[in-house]
Write an enzyme that holds these catalytic residues in place. Structure first.
Site, PDB file in Angstrom:
ATOM      1  N   ASP A  61      -7.915  21.457 -12.584  1.00 41.68           N
ATOM      2  CA  ASP A  61      -6.931  20.469 -13.034  1.00 41.68           C
ATOM      3  C   ASP A  61      -6.446  20.832 -14.430  1.00 41.68           C
ATOM      4  O   ASP A  61      -5.274  20.687 -14.761  1.00 41.68           O
ATOM      5  CB  ASP A  61      -7.565  19.065 -13.100  1.00 41.68           C
ATOM      6  CG  ASP A  61      -7.794  18.509 -11.714  1.00 41.68           C
ATOM      7  OD1 ASP A  61      -7.473  19.217 -10.736  1.00 41.68           O
ATOM      8  OD2 ASP A  61      -8.319  17.381 -11.614  1.00 41.68           O
ATOM      9  N   PHE A  99      -4.004  23.598 -14.398  1.00 38.12           N
ATOM     10  CA  PHE A  99      -2.744  23.088 -13.863  1.00 38.12           C
ATOM     11  C   PHE A  99      -1.965  22.330 -14.951  1.00 38.12           C
ATOM     12  O   PHE A  99      -0.776  22.554 -15.158  1.00 38.12           O
ATOM     13  CB  PHE A  99      -3.015  22.165 -12.667  1.00 38.12           C
ATOM     14  CG  PHE A  99      -1.755  21.612 -12.070  1.00 38.12           C
ATOM     15  CD1 PHE A  99      -1.043  22.352 -11.134  1.00 38.12           C
ATOM     16  CD2 PHE A  99      -1.262  20.378 -12.456  1.00 38.12           C
ATOM     17  CE1 PHE A  99       0.147  21.865 -10.599  1.00 38.12           C
ATOM     18  CE2 PHE A  99      -0.085  19.880 -11.930  1.00 38.12           C
ATOM     19  CZ  PHE A  99       0.619  20.627 -10.999  1.00 38.12           C
ATOM     20  N   SER A 111      14.285  -1.855  12.722  1.00 34.66           N
ATOM     21  CA  SER A 111      12.838  -2.077  12.775  1.00 34.66           C
ATOM     22  C   SER A 111      12.374  -1.882  14.215  1.00 34.66           C
ATOM     23  O   SER A 111      13.164  -1.514  15.086  1.00 34.66           O
ATOM     24  CB  SER A 111      12.501  -3.464  12.256  1.00 34.66           C
ATOM     25  OG  SER A 111      13.069  -4.396  13.129  1.00 34.66           O
ATOM     26  N   GLU A 170       1.712   7.418  17.316  1.00 30.17           N
ATOM     27  CA  GLU A 170       1.472   7.682  15.888  1.00 30.17           C
ATOM     28  C   GLU A 170       0.831   6.471  15.240  1.00 30.17           C
ATOM     29  O   GLU A 170       0.928   5.363  15.752  1.00 30.17           O
ATOM     30  CB  GLU A 170       2.814   7.902  15.162  1.00 30.17           C
ATOM     31  CG  GLU A 170       3.575   9.072  15.638  1.00 30.17           C
ATOM     32  CD  GLU A 170       4.990   9.109  15.058  1.00 30.17           C
ATOM     33  OE1 GLU A 170       5.304   8.283  14.184  1.00 30.17           O
ATOM     34  OE2 GLU A 170       5.755   9.967  15.507  1.00 30.17           O
ATOM     35  N   LYS A 176       0.698   3.463  12.619  1.00 31.23           N
ATOM     36  CA  LYS A 176       1.717   2.643  11.959  1.00 31.23           C
ATOM     37  C   LYS A 176       1.214   2.335  10.550  1.00 31.23           C
ATOM     38  O   LYS A 176       0.317   1.512  10.358  1.00 31.23           O
ATOM     39  CB  LYS A 176       1.954   1.357  12.753  1.00 31.23           C
ATOM     40  CG  LYS A 176       3.097   0.520  12.197  1.00 31.23           C
ATOM     41  CD  LYS A 176       3.402  -0.643  13.130  1.00 31.23           C
ATOM     42  CE  LYS A 176       4.631  -1.426  12.718  1.00 31.23           C
ATOM     43  NZ  LYS A 176       4.709  -1.807  11.334  1.00 31.23           N
ATOM     44  N   ASP A 233       0.942   0.965   6.837  1.00 33.78           N
ATOM     45  CA  ASP A 233       1.289  -0.341   6.294  1.00 33.78           C
ATOM     46  C   ASP A 233       1.708  -0.180   4.840  1.00 33.78           C
ATOM     47  O   ASP A 233       0.903  -0.291   3.922  1.00 33.78           O
ATOM     48  CB  ASP A 233       0.073  -1.268   6.402  1.00 33.78           C
ATOM     49  CG  ASP A 233       0.462  -2.711   6.198  1.00 33.78           C
ATOM     50  OD1 ASP A 233       1.670  -2.990   6.116  1.00 33.78           O
ATOM     51  OD2 ASP A 233      -0.437  -3.558   6.125  1.00 33.78           O
ATOM     52  N   TYR A 286       7.635  10.293   9.093  1.00 34.02           N
ATOM     53  CA  TYR A 286       7.434  10.149  10.533  1.00 34.02           C
ATOM     54  C   TYR A 286       8.712  10.177  11.367  1.00 34.02           C
ATOM     55  O   TYR A 286       8.669   9.953  12.560  1.00 34.02           O
ATOM     56  CB  TYR A 286       6.650   8.876  10.850  1.00 34.02           C
ATOM     57  CG  TYR A 286       7.158   7.626  10.157  1.00 34.02           C
ATOM     58  CD1 TYR A 286       8.438   7.143  10.398  1.00 34.02           C
ATOM     59  CD2 TYR A 286       6.341   6.929   9.270  1.00 34.02           C
ATOM     60  CE1 TYR A 286       8.903   6.005   9.768  1.00 34.02           C
ATOM     61  CE2 TYR A 286       6.801   5.784   8.635  1.00 34.02           C
ATOM     62  CZ  TYR A 286       8.086   5.324   8.876  1.00 34.02           C
ATOM     63  OH  TYR A 286       8.548   4.208   8.260  1.00 34.02           O
ATOM     64  N   LYS A 331       6.634   6.161  20.718  1.00 32.44           N
ATOM     65  CA  LYS A 331       8.045   6.586  20.755  1.00 32.44           C
ATOM     66  C   LYS A 331       8.289   7.492  21.958  1.00 32.44           C
ATOM     67  O   LYS A 331       7.433   8.322  22.287  1.00 32.44           O
ATOM     68  CB  LYS A 331       8.392   7.400  19.494  1.00 32.44           C
ATOM     69  CG  LYS A 331       8.148   6.682  18.198  1.00 32.44           C
ATOM     70  CD  LYS A 331       8.378   7.588  16.985  1.00 32.44           C
ATOM     71  CE  LYS A 331       8.074   6.830  15.707  1.00 32.44           C
ATOM     72  NZ  LYS A 331       8.049   7.661  14.510  1.00 32.44           N
ATOM     73  N   LYS A 367       0.614  -3.818  17.410  1.00 30.79           N
ATOM     74  CA  LYS A 367      -0.048  -4.221  16.161  1.00 30.79           C
ATOM     75  C   LYS A 367      -1.492  -4.602  16.444  1.00 30.79           C
ATOM     76  O   LYS A 367      -1.784  -5.324  17.406  1.00 30.79           O
ATOM     77  CB  LYS A 367       0.682  -5.415  15.544  1.00 30.79           C
ATOM     78  CG  LYS A 367       2.120  -5.113  15.197  1.00 30.79           C
ATOM     79  CD  LYS A 367       2.336  -4.947  13.714  1.00 30.79           C
ATOM     80  CE  LYS A 367       2.573  -6.276  13.075  1.00 30.79           C
ATOM     81  NZ  LYS A 367       2.908  -6.171  11.653  1.00 30.79           N
ATOM     82  N   CYS A 387      -9.141 -29.180 -16.576  1.00 25.70           N
ATOM     83  CA  CYS A 387     -10.047 -28.032 -16.434  1.00 25.70           C
ATOM     84  C   CYS A 387     -11.423 -28.503 -15.964  1.00 25.70           C
ATOM     85  O   CYS A 387     -11.992 -29.422 -16.566  1.00 25.70           O
ATOM     86  CB  CYS A 387     -10.155 -27.299 -17.769  1.00 25.70           C
ATOM     87  SG  CYS A 387     -11.351 -25.960 -17.714  1.00 25.70           S
ATOM     88  N   CYS A 409     -13.897 -27.820 -19.122  1.00 29.62           N
ATOM     89  CA  CYS A 409     -13.806 -28.419 -20.461  1.00 29.62           C
ATOM     90  C   CYS A 409     -12.921 -29.658 -20.474  1.00 29.62           C
ATOM     91  O   CYS A 409     -12.692 -30.238 -21.524  1.00 29.62           O
ATOM     92  CB  CYS A 409     -13.312 -27.392 -21.472  1.00 29.62           C
ATOM     93  SG  CYS A 409     -11.575 -26.983 -21.242  1.00 29.62           S
ATOM     94  N   CYS A 437      -5.828 -23.207 -18.167  1.00 33.21           N
ATOM     95  CA  CYS A 437      -6.468 -24.086 -19.127  1.00 33.21           C
ATOM     96  C   CYS A 437      -6.110 -23.539 -20.509  1.00 33.21           C
ATOM     97  O   CYS A 437      -6.450 -22.409 -20.830  1.00 33.21           O
ATOM     98  CB  CYS A 437      -7.981 -24.084 -18.927  1.00 33.21           C
ATOM     99  SG  CYS A 437      -8.828 -24.832 -20.329  1.00 33.21           S
ATOM    100  N   CYS A 477     -13.162 -23.394 -24.266  1.00 31.80           N
ATOM    101  CA  CYS A 477     -13.532 -23.573 -22.855  1.00 31.80           C
ATOM    102  C   CYS A 477     -14.621 -22.550 -22.499  1.00 31.80           C
ATOM    103  O   CYS A 477     -14.392 -21.339 -22.616  1.00 31.80           O
ATOM    104  CB  CYS A 477     -12.272 -23.381 -22.013  1.00 31.80           C
ATOM    105  SG  CYS A 477     -12.552 -23.521 -20.260  1.00 31.80           S
TER     106      CYS A 477
HETATM  107  S1  IVH Z   1       9.405   4.806  13.301  1.00 33.40           S
HETATM  108  C1  IVH Z   1      13.654   2.766  14.432  1.00 33.40           C
HETATM  109  N1  IVH Z   1       6.942   5.404  12.801  1.00 33.40           N
HETATM  110  O1  IVH Z   1       7.157   0.179  10.769  1.00 33.40           O
HETATM  111  C2  IVH Z   1      12.395   2.553  13.688  1.00 33.40           C
HETATM  112  N2  IVH Z   1       7.844   3.460  11.767  1.00 33.40           N
HETATM  113  O2  IVH Z   1       8.471  -2.223  12.184  1.00 33.40           O
HETATM  114  C3  IVH Z   1      11.776   3.845  13.340  1.00 33.40           C
HETATM  115  N3  IVH Z   1       6.263   2.312  10.257  1.00 33.40           N
HETATM  116  O3  IVH Z   1      10.315  -0.005   9.288  1.00 33.40           O
HETATM  117  C4  IVH Z   1      10.487   3.632  12.677  1.00 33.40           C
HETATM  118  N4  IVH Z   1       4.600   3.703  10.550  1.00 33.40           N
HETATM  119  O4  IVH Z   1       8.439   0.983   7.925  1.00 33.40           O
HETATM  120  C5  IVH Z   1       7.937   4.536  12.574  1.00 33.40           C
HETATM  121  N5  IVH Z   1       4.770   6.108  12.452  1.00 33.40           N
HETATM  122  C6  IVH Z   1       5.756   5.254  12.198  1.00 33.40           C
HETATM  123  C7  IVH Z   1       5.607   4.150  11.331  1.00 33.40           C
HETATM  124  C8  IVH Z   1       6.672   3.262  11.143  1.00 33.40           C
HETATM  125  C9  IVH Z   1       4.999   2.621   9.918  1.00 33.40           C
HETATM  126  C10 IVH Z   1       7.010   1.137   9.760  1.00 33.40           C
HETATM  127  C11 IVH Z   1       8.395   1.411   9.268  1.00 33.40           C
HETATM  128  C12 IVH Z   1       9.299   0.565  10.074  1.00 33.40           C
HETATM  129  C13 IVH Z   1       8.378  -0.480  10.597  1.00 33.40           C
HETATM  130  C14 IVH Z   1       8.917  -0.952  11.909  1.00 33.40           C
END
Ligand code: IVH
Length: 678
Positions: free
Chosen positions: A32, A35, A81, A111, A113, A115, A222, A285, A309, A403, A406, A421, A427
């Protein structure tokens, strides 16, 4: 090597390679330290030769650009979404819907998902062009400067990438960094982020990219969008993008049928507990782009993808009572006492209720059967009430007005969620909290004292503030003791001040007199002054007296010191009680001056406040600051009416120039400045 252009190019390449080895491959080949040295060398060269700075220079990773208002950008391709489901049954329905339209074999890609916060990044000719948040799906915020600081997002691509394309992914905050960030926030009296997702989105929207650069944001990509992609399936393209240097997860699988999808989901529902970041489900997908096109979109989401989910683990139990805790800063936190219940491997007896707004929103009442969840959050939370079980005589919770410790009337500022407070000097939990902070390892490191011992000192009226610690002596301490009752699976504990303990405490208090000024400043416990801010203030003002004298304008002219911190400092030093404590600490021998204050060479610049701007021939930024100070002047970075003159180098910023001109501040050149020192 004399050619700076060439040297900058080579160094940048070298650093990019090390970045890739470290962040993408996790296989660093240098230390490090080495670097950092390379990066420093590049920074210096770029400063001396700004005309050769490359747009994708690795120094962009350390941030520095400030964005006041994020520019709104219209997405070229809307960011839709996904439709969500919590049941495998609905995945079966999804598969049937897809097959009905496709009428052929369909391959799915499964894949994780992630968060976090969705991001859309445009690359043009292999360079990161723009990064935009999802926003409302049609427009998002341009957060390019902040995204450029994320080490795992390439600024320049390698290999055979399309000339122009967009890549989408999720920016997230890994668990380890999240816990550290929250601990730091609590240390300075800021509210912690509720979960890593909030920490990621809060960080991404910060105005100062230099702060973003210090936070460990990360990003998985992704989805690729564009016209000239190399392959006609999602799986192939996303794997190809690995070769261009993107961070693409290896946890992607092609699934040919529901049972394979089911297996992927079940495996990850178990394995997600071991991940270093949060995922909240699985995305499924359709792999072929041709089939994706055939399926098309509904108004909100593509018909070719769905999100499964994970269910947050949830149980129901009875809310027995609400306790109110008072923190070091006086913030009141309501805590739910629950009938003990088993949840995700632990017994839960308490859950945070955060503040009065949350209690109102949930409408939880004592005696209610409540649902408790452990989702992404580390602390369990109450997510709802089983109204069918509500007792007929139940009443809405009335948040306490005074409080609990106190009895002082609580206050609530309009723009803050918490009640406070205000009785900070009397306190008990606030006094004890301040003492605990003062003795903590990162502050004065008086390690032979601890929570229990502080309580004994407090009970015996030996300490009421941090200065009282330095009046303690053998006679006042020896023989004190207290039995702490059993609590939270811990047994009863007895603490007594025997000879050795007493000596250790007094020695540690004595040793703390050598703790350097910046840590003393942190230890005093001024709101919003954490370790880093204390360091900045100590190095800038050099002595506590200078800091006490500084007014608002002067405080905010210091890099990284904003209105909130400045206000808090002024409030603190305006209180005579605090000045008295500082005087007593000074008399006890604590360090209130920075060591190695630059020696005075002359007083030719005495009383002069000077801004140096632009590139100078004879000085680097640090050198000019030092020179000004060595001659008795004060170097500041912001132009205000207090500034006596501006020392202008080459390429001085136009905004600064304008401001200096409008305030009629003399602008002098380097030669003239050197003359002044003669
Ligand atoms: S594909 C057309 N792949 O989930 C939508 N989304 O509810 C294409 N997310 O807004 C999204 N992991 O923020 C995709 N492997 C993944 C994901 C992913 C998390 C989120 C993303 C999206 C939300 C959809």
């Amino acid at each position: 090597m004399n050619n700076p252009k060439q040297k900058i190019k080579e160094l940048s390449e070298k650093i990019r390679k090390h970045n890739y080895n470290y962040y993408i491959l996790s296989q660093p080949t240098i230390s490090d330290y080495d670097f950092d040295m390379l990066l420093e060398e590049l920074q210096k060269l770029e400063k001396q030769n700004p005309e050769y700075v490359e747009p994708d220079s690795p120094t962009k990773r350390v941030g520095g650009d400030i964005t006041k208002d994020f520019k709104q950008v219209v997405h070229k391709y809307p960011m839709l979404s996904l439709s969500n489901t919590y049941s495998i049954g609905e995945i079966v329905d999804f598969d049937e819907r897809v097959k009905k339209i496709i009428n052929d074999e369909v391959e799915y890609v499964c894949e994780l998902k992630y968060d976090g916060v969705a991001i859309n990044i445009t690359y043009k000719n292999g360079l990161l062009f723009q990064a935009v948040t999802r926003g409302d799906g049609i427009h998002g915020d341009d957060v390019t400067a902040n995204v450029k600081t994320i080490r795992t997002i390439p600024l320049r691509l390698h290999g055979n990438y399309p000339v122009e394309f967009e890549i989408r992914g999720e920016i997230f905050y890994p668990h380890k960094g999240f816990e550290k960030l929250n601990a730091e926030r609590q240390e300075i009296g800021e509210l912690p982020f509720a979960n890593p997702r909030n920490a990621a989105s809060g960080t991404l929207k910060m105005q100062d990219s230099a702060i973003v650069a210090k936070r460990p944001l990360d990003c998985f990509l992704y989805n690729i969008v564009g016209e000239n992609l190399p392959f006609n399936s999602h799986y192939d393209n996303i794997n190809e993008a690995k070769k261009w240097d993107f961070k693409i997860s290896n946890n992607i699988a092609i699934c040919k049928n529901i049972s394979e999808i089911n297996e992927f989901i079940n495996d990850w529902d178990k394995a997600r507990k071991n991940l270093a970041f949060d995922i909240d489900g699985i995305v499924i997908k359709v792999n072929s782009y041709r089939q994706q096109e055939q399926l098309g979109f509904t108004a909100k989401s593509p018909r070719w993808a769905i999100a499964y989910k994970f269910k947050a683990e949830r149980v129901s139990t009875e809310l027995l009572s609400i306790a109110y805790q008072v923190g070091r800063t006086g913030a009141i936190t309501p805590v739910a006492n629950l009938k003990p219940v088993h949840l995700a491997g632990t017994t839960v007896k308490r859950a945070s209720l955060h503040n009065s707004d949350i209690i109102k929103e949930l409408d939880v009442r004592i005696g209610d059967t409540v649902y408790v969840e452990k989702g992404g959050e580390i602390i369990p939370k109450i997510v709802g009430v089983d109204l069918l079980e509500r007792k007929t005589d139940s009443k809405a919770v009335e948040f306490i007005s005074h409080c609990p410790e106190c009895n002082t009337l609580l206050i609530k500022k309009e723009d803050e969620a918490n009640h406070y407070c205000p009785n900070e000097d009397n306190c008990p939990p606030q006094i004890k909290g301040k003492l605990e902070h003062f003795i903590s390892r990162k502050a004065m490191n008086i390690d032979s004292l601890g929570e229990g011992k502080i309580e004994i000192l407090f009970d015996n009226k030996l300490v009421r503030n941090i200065a009282d610690l330095y009046d303690l002596n053998y006679k006042s301490l020896f023989g004190l003791e207290k039995i702490f009752p059993a609590e939270n699976e811990k047994n009863e504990k007895k603490i007594s001040f025997q000879k050795k303990t007493t000596e250790n405490i007094l020695n540690a208090i004595d040793a703390s007199k050598q703790v350097p000024f910046e840590r003393v400043l942190f230890a005093i416990g001024i709101r919003f002054v954490g370790g880093t801010v204390a360091k900045i203030l100590a190095f800038h003002f050099k002595t506590i007296d200078n800091l006490i004298k500084a007014d608002f304008e002067e405080l905010i002219s210091v890099d990284e010191i904003g209105d909130k911190i400045a206000e808090s400092l002024i409030n603190f030093f305006n209180k005579p009680e605090n000045i008295l404590i500082i005087e007593r600490l000074k008399a006890a021998g604590l360090q209130f001056e920075l060591e190695n204050i630059p020696k005075l060479i002359s007083s030719k610049l005495e009383g002069k406040t000077i801004v140096a701007s632009g590139r100078l021939t004879n000085f680097t930024r640090d050198e000019i600051k030092q020179t000004i100070e060595e001659h008795g002047g004060k170097a500041v970075s912001a132009i205000s009416s207090k500034v006596n003159f501006v020392l202008a180098g080459e390429n001085m910023g136009p905004t600064k120039l304008k401001k200096a001109q409008s305030l009629k501040i003399p602008i002098i050149e380097e030669d003239e400045f050197l003359e002044m020192l003669k």
